[in-house]
Structure formats: structure tokens, C-alpha cells
Write a protein that holds these residues in place. Structure first.
Motif, PDB file in Angstrom:
ATOM      1  N   LEU A 135     -25.743  67.656  72.225  1.00 25.44           N
ATOM      2  CA  LEU A 135     -25.970  68.462  71.183  1.00 25.44           C
ATOM      3  C   LEU A 135     -27.237  69.360  71.079  1.00 25.44           C
ATOM      4  N   SER A 136     -27.659  69.400  72.281  1.00 23.90           N
ATOM      5  CA  SER A 136     -29.221  69.758  72.220  1.00 23.90           C
ATOM      6  C   SER A 136     -29.120  71.559  72.154  1.00 23.90           C
ATOM      7  N   ARG A 137     -30.372  71.954  71.725  1.00 21.06           N
ATOM      8  CA  ARG A 137     -30.846  73.473  71.815  1.00 21.06           C
ATOM      9  C   ARG A 137     -29.951  73.883  70.569  1.00 21.06           C
ATOM     10  N   LEU A 191     -21.363  54.966  75.755  1.00 24.11           N
ATOM     11  CA  LEU A 191     -22.369  56.281  75.915  1.00 24.11           C
ATOM     12  C   LEU A 191     -23.283  55.969  77.183  1.00 24.11           C
ATOM     13  N   GLU A 192     -23.120  56.914  78.312  1.00 23.04           N
ATOM     14  CA  GLU A 192     -24.050  57.017  79.228  1.00 23.04           C
ATOM     15  C   GLU A 192     -25.186  58.369  79.079  1.00 23.04           C
ATOM     16  N   VAL A 193     -24.807  59.221  78.547  1.00 21.23           N
ATOM     17  CA  VAL A 193     -25.699  60.610  78.407  1.00 21.23           C
ATOM     18  C   VAL A 193     -26.027  60.869  76.952  1.00 21.23           C
ATOM     19  N   LEU A 194     -27.140  60.888  76.415  1.00 25.43           N
ATOM     20  CA  LEU A 194     -27.242  61.323  75.070  1.00 25.43           C
ATOM     21  C   LEU A 194     -28.243  62.344  74.981  1.00 25.43           C
ATOM     22  N   ASP A 195     -28.111  63.694  74.787  1.00 23.53           N
ATOM     23  CA  ASP A 195     -28.746  64.694  74.690  1.00 23.53           C
ATOM     24  C   ASP A 195     -29.012  65.381  73.360  1.00 23.53           C
ATOM     25  N   ALA A 206     -27.908  56.038  80.707  1.00 26.24           N
ATOM     26  CA  ALA A 206     -28.758  56.447  81.693  1.00 26.24           C
ATOM     27  C   ALA A 206     -29.382  57.598  81.718  1.00 26.24           C
ATOM     28  N   VAL A 207     -29.106  58.344  80.610  1.00 23.52           N
ATOM     29  CA  VAL A 207     -29.901  59.783  80.385  1.00 23.52           C
ATOM     30  C   VAL A 207     -30.114  59.691  78.846  1.00 23.52           C
ATOM     31  N   LEU A 208     -31.317  60.043  78.501  1.00 23.95           N
ATOM     32  CA  LEU A 208     -31.525  60.143  77.085  1.00 23.95           C
ATOM     33  C   LEU A 208     -32.687  61.122  76.875  1.00 23.95           C
ATOM     34  N   ASP A 209     -32.457  62.052  76.042  1.00 24.88           N
ATOM     35  CA  ASP A 209     -33.438  63.379  75.700  1.00 24.88           C
ATOM     36  C   ASP A 209     -33.294  63.444  74.176  1.00 24.88           C
ATOM     37  N   LEU A 210     -34.250  62.878  73.556  1.00 19.78           N
ATOM     38  CA  LEU A 210     -34.654  63.234  72.101  1.00 19.78           C
ATOM     39  C   LEU A 210     -35.953  64.133  72.020  1.00 19.78           C
TER      40      LEU A 210
END
Length: 735
Positions: free
Chosen positions: A556-558, A575-579, A600-604
Motif C-alpha cells: 500500500l506504499s506511496r 504474510l511474507e511481504v508488507l510495504d 521476509a520483507v518489511l518497509d514502514l
């Protein structure tokens, strides 16, 4: 035998053998319900999957495929537990495909069932060596052992199967066999499949050429074996061959099209074929139905006015250097069901006649070209990939049969509100990313039972995120999806072909995955993804998203989303990827996020999050960039929160950190102690030297009699030393 007035046609001993065979399995599908002992169920000839002779009532066929049967006791070898089949002395057909035999070996006792004519053990989870006892089945016409974990170093047993007409050993390891000598000499063999079998390359010598040509093969599949020798084309009689599958090898020379004039299927895709194909190569292929040449470094140059002698059902010519003009000979193919012209540098508008080319066109791929113009009102295909082109205008209405709809990387504009009235129930894959679409996202996703893959990123959508996205049942882990596989090719282009059934899709794709475009080599129904990043969306993240327990990736980024991260996010257990980066989210990171063990991938990054990052092995494993741009956020891996030193961290990570600090303190104290000791020693030495030196020298300066006596003493010592030296050297010379 009879029960009342009902006379059974079933042979009692055979019924008992079938019941014993049944007891060896766990029947998840309830298939064996009709196999019983009651009066109504006593006739085994009426049991599902059982066929009896009309004249003798003997059981002649067992068709038990696709039943989800599993060997009941994993500790019991199937070779010992199912010998009841030996009591079926008249059994001619045994089909156990797509059942689970627990990795056991193929039972050797099958070699004693000499009456068998057709043995099918495909996808049965057998392993080990192919038993030599199969060579005793001298009446065998069909042998299918594909898709198991089998191997063989000796195929001599095949020489006894003189009646064998169909052989499939695909996905077996035959790397140490002389397959040509043993297989191609079978006099009755008509269909052969050895795909994915590591067979040695073809080396034809004059001593064996005549022997090899006795075969009457009409169908051959040697795909995916890394074959390089052009001699492969000389192994088969051109006047017999109707289907040839050589895809996925390393062949360089084009097949002699004119010699194989009876060909109905030609699949030589994914090789290294070189040269130019013109209409002259194809004029004798009157029977051709399937034509696959995709992904070869060749060139196709067909004259615009050429009329082919064939009517194709399937055409796959991806990455075949056909451009820049749209191939007009396609207009003559009115029965085509599958068409792949992707990655061909074709430019300009798609001819209007194309959109009404064939009422049976179900699979269409024109992706990765330079095509332009508007699309028709609707495209009645199941699979549609028009991505990476220059198409413009509104998106077409989705046809009720469409399952895969991919229009990304174009210039489509307008809203997608029509989805609410046209999106089909069976839609699984929807990608409209990287266009110029705008307006609000429709709020009508609740009944989309099979949608696994939704990408609407890089558009200009506004408004809030629809709450009904959280009701996608296929992402809630509440539905079982149909088997549906697609292949999007080495650059995203579609290609179709898998052995004898070109309608099967190969199961990998290139998708935006874990922060970059990557290849996903699993069945796409396993990749459950929502990406609505890089839009103008506002408002909160709907609480309903927490119910998407089957979701693998959420981006849901940007956007301009506000509010808090859902406290129930910990329920999204797969969930493996959360952006969620580059929004305006606030509040603390929910403690429940520490329960996302697959993450495995997180971007907050770049939000307004505050407070301490919850302690967990998962969340502390990400680097600072995952949390950057949140000035009020603290805790590992960022800087410590105020008061952290007063409150011991009881998490595993905290304990490790505390231990490291304590160790550092202990080690630092020891080092400091050592430094202090040597410092004191040094000071003592210097101080002692100063006191001793000046105490002695000062006395000489003050006391004149001591000074005279001191220098007189050293003068006499010098004289004695001089005289002693002169006398010593004098004696040395005289000696």
C-alpha cells in the motif's frame, strides 16, 4: 452367489481381494463408499472404478485415478500390503494415477500380473529404481510411470515388451542408460515420452542406424533434456511422425519441415534454433495443428499475401523476431484457440479483423510489443495478456469467462467502475498497473471467490481503500482454488506447452515481488497478492484486511493513507511481504506484528509512526531502513528509547543485547585494571630514577672532597685498564 432374490455377478474371491486392497488406503475423497458388504453393495462389478467382463464376470479393469488415496500406514511397504491384487487373475487395466504411495518403491509383485495390458502409475509418489520385473509383463501395451521420483540404470527389461505401444518414463532419471538401443528398437512402439529424464545426447553411428529405423513412432516427446545433437531428427521415420516435442533443449539446427509432412504438432520452443523461416519451409505441413517456436534466436519472414496450407489450433511464436509488422497470415487461422505473439517488436495498431479472428480464441498474449490504439468493447478470452504495449483509451469490459486479465504498462485511462458489473466470478488474476487510470476504486470485491492476484499500482486512483477488499474469500484461506497455471515467459511473455497437452500452463511468472521484479516459480494460485501502491489513496487501512489470512504480499506504499496500522495485523499469518512506506500513518506499531513469523520483507519508512518497535526476532531482524523517516520511532534496530536503560529488556534479543553490554563492561574493567597497574609501575620507575640520579649528582656538587675522591677513583681505574691492555697485546705479539 446370491442374497435373497438378488443374484450377484461378482466373483467372490475377487470381491474379497478388492476389499483387502481397499483397507490399505486412507480414502479422503470417500470414493470407496460404494465398496461394501451390504446386499445392495455386494456386486463388486458395480463398484465405482471397477469393470468386469460381460461374459465371465471377472474383474478386468481398476480405474482408480484422481482419488486422493494415501497408503494407510506409512511404515508398511506397499509391496507387502497390496498383494491382494494378485488374486485378480484377469485384470488387464490398472490405473492408479494421482494417488499417494508415500515415496515407496513400485511393488515388484506387479511383474507377476502377466495378464496386464495397460499399467498407469503417473503422479503416484513412487521412488527408487524401476523394477526389472516389469519386463515380465509381456502383454503390456501401455506403461506410464511419469511424474514420480524414479531412476534406472538398465533398460534391458524393455526388450521383452514387444507389444508395448505407449511408453512414458518422463521425469525419471535415465542418465546412465542406453535409451536409444533399448527403446527405439521396440517394434510396436508408437508413442514415447522421455521429457525431463536426463537422457544422454543422441549419437548415431552407421552400425545402429538401420536398427533404429525399424521403429514406427508417431508421437515422441524428448523435451527438457539439454539435447544438442542435430542427429535427433534422423531417429524417426518422417512418414510416421505426427507429434514432435523437443522443447527446452539446446538444438541449433531447424528441423527439416518438408520431410515431416505428416506433422500435426511441432514444439521446438526454448532451444537455440538459428536461421530464417519462410513460407517455403511450411508449405508441406498440411496437417499441422500446433506450432510452437517460441524463444529461439531465429527470424520468421512470411510474405504478407501468403495463405498457409494448414488451420492451426495453437500458435506460439513468442520472441521469434517477427516484427515490425503485424503478421497478416494469422487472419486465415479461424479456428485458433491459443495465440502467443509476445516479445516480437511488432508495432502499430492491431488490425480490426484480429478482434473477430476466431470465436474459439481462449488464450491471447500480445505482450511486450509496441502495439497501439484502442481495444474493442470486450475480449471473449479466458487468458488475456496485453501488457507492455502502448494501448490507450478505456479498458475493455471483462468477459464472464475471463480468468486472467493483464493490461499493465500501457496508457489506458478513465475509471474502472465497470468492474462492479462485469468482473467475472472466476477471475483469478487482475493486473492494471502502470497506466493512467483514475477515479475511485470500486467497492464490489466481496463475491470474487477466486481472485488471488490484484495489482492496481502506479495509477492515479483516489479516495479510500474499499472495505470489501478485505472480504476476498480466496485470500481469507477459506476456499480451495482450482488448479490454474500460467507462464509469463522469460520477459513476461506468455508461452503455452507442456508435453502432450499444450493447454497446460507452466507455473512461473515475473511479478513485482519483495521490492523488485522477480521470477516466481510456484503455481500462481499460491501467490496471493494485493498491490495498490503509488496512487493518491487517502483514509485508513480498512480493518477488514486483518481477515486476509491467506495473503502473501500486501503493498500500500506511496499513497496518502492516514490512521493507525490495524491492531489485528497479526492475524495475517502467511504474510511474507508488507510495504506501507511513504504514507502518513501514525500511532505505534501494533504488538501483533511481532506474530508475523513468515515476514521476509518489511518497509514502514517515511510515515509518522511513534513509540517503541515491538520486540521480536522477526521485527529486529530488519535493518534501520525499514523504519527510517519516522522521527518518533525508537527501539532496536533504531536508537534506544528514553528510559530503556532503567527497564531491562526481557525479550530474547534484549537479553542478548544486555549480555553483550555486560560482557563489554567486564572486559573493559579488566583492561582498565591492567592499564592502571602498568601506569603505576611506570610512574614508580621514573620517580625512582629521578630521586636516585639527583641524589647522587647533588651530593657530588655539594661535597668537594667527595667529588675529588670520585674522579680520582675513576682516573686510577682508567690507568689500570690502559696498562693491562698494552701488556696483553705485547705478550700476544711475542707469542
Amino acid at each position: 452367489m446370491g442374497y435373497g432374490n438378488y443374484v450377484s455377478s461378482c466373483i467372490h474371491s475377487e470381491r474379497e481381494a478388492l476389499l483387502e486392497f481397499k483397507n490399505d488406503f486412507i480414502d479422503h475423497g470417500g470414493f470407496f463408499r460404494s465398496w461394501g458388504n451390504s446386499i445392495d453393495e455386494s456386486d463388486c462389478c458395480r463398484w465405482e472404478g471397477v469393470e468386469c467382463s460381460n461374459t465371465t464376470s471377472h474383474v478386468v479393469a481398476l480405474r482408480l485415478s484422481f482419488l486422493q488415496l494415501i497408503v494407510g500406514n506409512a511404515s508398511i511397504s506397499i509391496s507387502n500390503s497390496s498383494t491382494a491384487l494378485l488374486d485378480l487373475h484377469h485384470l488387464e487395466i490398472l490405473n492408479l494415477t494421482y494417488n499417494d504411495f508415500g515415496g515407496n518403491r513400485i511393488p515388484e509383485f506387479i511383474g507377476s500380473m502377466k495378464q496386464l495390458q495397460h499399467l498407469r502409475l503417473k503422479f503416484c509418489n513412487f521412488s527408487g529404481t524401476i523394477p526389472l520385473q516389469l519386463g515380465n509383463l509381456t502383454n503390456l501395451r501401455t506403461l506410464d510411470l511419469t511424474r514420480n521420483n524414479l531412476r534406472s540404470e538398465n533398460l534391458d527389461w524393455l526388450s521383452h515388451l514387444s507389444l508395448l505401444s505407449r511408453l512414458d518414463l518422463s521425469y525419471s532419471n535415465l542418465s546412465d542408460t542406453n535409451w536409444m538401443r533399448h527403446i527405439l528398437k521396440l517394434p510396436s512402439l508408437e508413442e514415447l515420452s522421455l521429457s525431463h529424464s536426463n537422457i544422454p545426447d543422441v549419437l548415431v553411428t552407421s552400425s545402429v542406424d538401420d536398427d533404429l529405423f525399424v521403429n514406427s513412432l508417431s508421437v515422441i516427446n524428448l523435451s527438457e533434456n539439454n539435447l544438442t545433437s542435430d542427429a535427433i531428427y534422423s531417429l524417426f521415420r518422417p512418414d510416421h511422425l505426427t507429434k514432435l516435442y523437443l522443447r527446452g533443449n539446446k538444438l541449433k539446427r531447424l528441423p527439416p519441415f518438408s520431410e515431416f509432412y505428416k506433422l500435426e504438432v511441432l514444439d521446438v520452443g526454448f532451444n537455440s534454433l538459428e536461421g530464417t523461416i519462410t513460407e517455403a519451409n511450411l508449405t508441406k505441413l498440411h496437417s499441422l495443428k500446433t506450432f510452437f517456436l517460441s524463444y529461439n534466436p531465429l527470424t520468421i519472414r512470411i510474405s504478407p499475401g501468403w495463405t498457409p496450407p494448414f488451420q492451426l489450433d495453437s500458435i506460439s511464436l513468442a520472441s521469434s523476431n517477427m516484427g515490425p509488422h503485424f503478421p497478416t497470415w494469422i487472419q486465415t487461422q479461424s479456428r485458433v484457440t491459443l495465440l502467443d505473439l509476445s516479445c516480437n517488436n511488432i508495432s502499430g495498431e492491431v488490425p480490426k479483423w484480429f478482434w473477430s479472428l476466431s470465436p474459439t480464441l481462449k488464450n491471447l498474449n500480445l505482450s511486450h510489443n509496441h502495439l497501439s490504439g484502442n481495444l474493442p468493447h470486450s475480449i471473449p478470452s479466458i487468458f488475456i495478456d496485453l501488457s507492455f504495449n502502448n494501448f490507450s483509451g478505456p479498458i475493455p469490459l471483462l468477459h464472464p469467462n475471463t480468468m486472467h486479465f493483464q493490461l499493465s504498462q500501457n496508457m489506458f485511462s478513465g475509471s474502472i467502475s465497470s468492474i462492479c458489473t462485469t468482473v467475472p466470478m472466476d477471475l483469478e488474476f487482475l493486473d492494471l498497473s502502470s497506466n493512467q487510470l483514475a477515479g475511485k476504486l470500486p467497492n464490489c470485491w466481496k463475491n470474487k471467490s477466486y481472485l488471488n492476484f490484484l495489482i492496481l499500482a502506479e495509477n492515479s486512483f483516489s479516495g479510500g481503500i474499499p472495505r470489501t477488499l478485505g472480504y476476498l474469500s480466496s485470500l481469507q484461506g477459506t476456499t480451495v482454488n482450482r488448479p490454474f497455471k500460467i507462464y509469463l515467459g522469460s520477459q513476461g511473455g506468455l508461452s503455452f506447452a507442456d508435453g502432450f497437452n499444450p493447454g497446460n500452463y507452466i507455473d512461473y511468472a515475473f511479478v513485482q515481488w519483495k521490492g523488485q521484479e522477480a521470477e516466481y516459480r510456484k503455481s500462481l494460485q499460491l501467490l496471493k497478492l494485493i498491490d495498490i501502491s503509488s496512487n493518491n489513496l487517502v483514509g485508513d487501512i480498512p480493518e477488514t484486511f486483518s481477515s486476509l489470512k491467506g495473503l502473501i504480499s500486501l503493498n500500500l506504499s506511496r499513497n496518502s493513507l492516514t490512521g493507525n496500522i490495524n491492531p489485528g495485523i497479526g492475524q495475517m499469518e502467511r504474510l511474507e511481504v508488507l510495504d506501507l512506506s511513504s504514507n502518513q500513518l501514525s500511532g505505534t506499531i501494533p504488538v501483533g506484528m511481532a506474530q508475523l513469523h513468515s515476514l521476509a520483507v518489511l518497509d514502514l519508512a517515511n510515515n509518522n509512526l511513534s513509540g517503541k518497535i515491538p520486540s521480536s526476532t522477526q521485527l529486529q531482524s530488519f535493518n534501520e531502513s525499514s523504519y527510517a523517516g519516522n522521527p518518533k520511532l525508537c527501539g532496536p534496530p533504531l536508537s534506544s528509547c528514553p528510559g530503556d536503560k532503567l527497564i531491562p529488556d526481557t525479550t530474547d534479543q534484549g537479553k542478548r543485547n544486555n549480555k553483550e553490554i555486560k560482557d563489554d563492561e567486564d572486559e573493559g574493567g579488566f583492561i582498565l585494571m591492567r592499564i592502571s597497574f602498568w601506569k603505576e609501575v611506570g610512574i614508580s620507575i621514573v620517580f625512582g630514577f629521578i630521586v636516585g640520579f639527583w641524589g647522587f649528582v647533588g651530593s657530588l656538587l655539594i661535597k668537594r672532597s667527595w667529588r675529588v675522591a670520585y674522579f680520582d677513583f675513576w682516573g686510577r681505574v682508567g690507568d689500570w685498564f690502559y696498562v693491562t691492555t698494552i701488556v696483553f697485546f705485547g705478550k700476544l705479539r711475542r707469542a
